[in-house]
Design a protein around this motif. Sequence first.
Motif, short mmCIF file in Angstrom:
data_model
loop_
_atom_site.label_atom_id
_atom_site.label_comp_id
_atom_site.label_asym_id
_atom_site.label_seq_id
_atom_site.Cartn_x
_atom_site.Cartn_y
_atom_site.Cartn_z
N ALA A 219 27.86 32.66 30.60
CA ALA A 219 27.95 31.27 31.03
C ALA A 219 28.56 31.22 32.42
CB ALA A 219 28.82 30.49 30.04
N ASN A 220 28.50 30.06 33.04
CA ASN A 220 29.11 29.88 34.35
C ASN A 220 30.61 29.66 34.17
OD1 ASN A 220 27.63 30.31 36.61
ND2 ASN A 220 27.48 28.17 37.20
N GLU A 221 31.26 30.72 33.68
CA GLU A 221 32.70 30.66 33.47
C GLU A 221 33.32 31.84 34.20
OE1 GLU A 221 33.02 30.99 29.26
OE2 GLU A 221 32.25 28.99 28.90
N GLY A 222 34.52 31.63 34.67
CA GLY A 222 35.19 32.71 35.37
C GLY A 222 36.64 32.81 34.96
N LEU A 223 37.21 33.95 35.23
CA LEU A 223 38.62 34.19 34.98
C LEU A 223 39.29 34.54 36.30
CD1 LEU A 223 38.43 36.50 31.83
CD2 LEU A 223 39.02 34.07 31.88
N LEU A 224 40.42 33.91 36.56
CA LEU A 224 41.21 34.27 37.72
C LEU A 224 42.18 35.36 37.27
CD1 LEU A 224 42.08 30.83 39.36
CD2 LEU A 224 40.49 32.56 40.17
N VAL A 225 41.99 36.55 37.80
CA VAL A 225 42.81 37.68 37.41
C VAL A 225 43.54 38.18 38.65
CG1 VAL A 225 42.80 40.01 36.43
CG2 VAL A 225 41.11 38.33 35.67
N GLU A 226 44.86 38.19 38.59
CA GLU A 226 45.64 38.75 39.70
C GLU A 226 45.69 40.25 39.50
OE1 GLU A 226 49.27 36.89 40.88
OE2 GLU A 226 48.59 34.94 40.14
N CYS A 227 44.98 40.96 40.38
CA CYS A 227 44.88 42.40 40.20
C CYS A 227 44.58 43.08 41.52
CB CYS A 227 43.78 42.73 39.19
SG CYS A 227 42.13 42.27 39.73
N ALA A 228 44.65 44.39 41.48
CA ALA A 228 44.23 45.23 42.61
C ALA A 228 43.11 46.12 42.12
CB ALA A 228 45.40 46.07 43.11
N ILE A 229 42.19 46.41 43.00
CA ILE A 229 41.05 47.27 42.65
C ILE A 229 41.07 48.47 43.57
CG2 ILE A 229 38.54 47.42 42.51
CD1 ILE A 229 38.56 44.39 41.90
N LEU A 230 40.88 49.64 42.99
CA LEU A 230 40.89 50.90 43.73
C LEU A 230 39.60 51.65 43.47
CD1 LEU A 230 42.72 53.09 45.27
CD2 LEU A 230 43.16 53.98 42.99
N PHE A 231 38.93 52.04 44.55
CA PHE A 231 37.73 52.87 44.44
C PHE A 231 38.07 54.25 45.00
CE2 PHE A 231 35.87 48.64 44.68
CZ PHE A 231 34.90 48.69 43.68
#
Length: 150
Positions: A43-55
């Motif tokens: 669905a057109n739903e989203g979550l605001l997640v406070e995070c860091a992403i590492l590649f």
Amino acid sequence: MSILTNVELLEISDKIIEVLDSPMEVEEYEGDVVPAVEDLTDANEGLLVECAILFVDIRGSTTLSDTSWAKSMAKIYRAFVRAMVLCVYKSGGRVRQIVGDRVMGVFVNDKEKKGTEKALEAARAIITIIDYYFNPECRKKLMEKKYNVE
């Protein structure tokens, strides 16, 4: 190679318009790990997640794989990915995706520590593992193979 028909192209266009025109519901995420893909709806739903992403991936892996034996590269990739996954998990993150030799780690803020701090801990662990364990072991194994010292 299959070519999309005009009907198929219009069908895809309609889906794009449908998503872009529908309202987006966003809610704050309260968990301490990113939810699994299976737990999310389309669905057109989203979550605001406070995070860091590492590649992280192997620098020059394409060139390396072009000049190495397939079995050797498979072992190198497996050892690398396994080590990177452990660094991410032991630093409080979760692996969200592995593609070839690329590992994506997600570090969610929690009450004790910010995601950025966790990601930096993982990065330090990764550099240590690469410099002092992974690279030396790979060099040693490749030299043994080169000189048949198994």
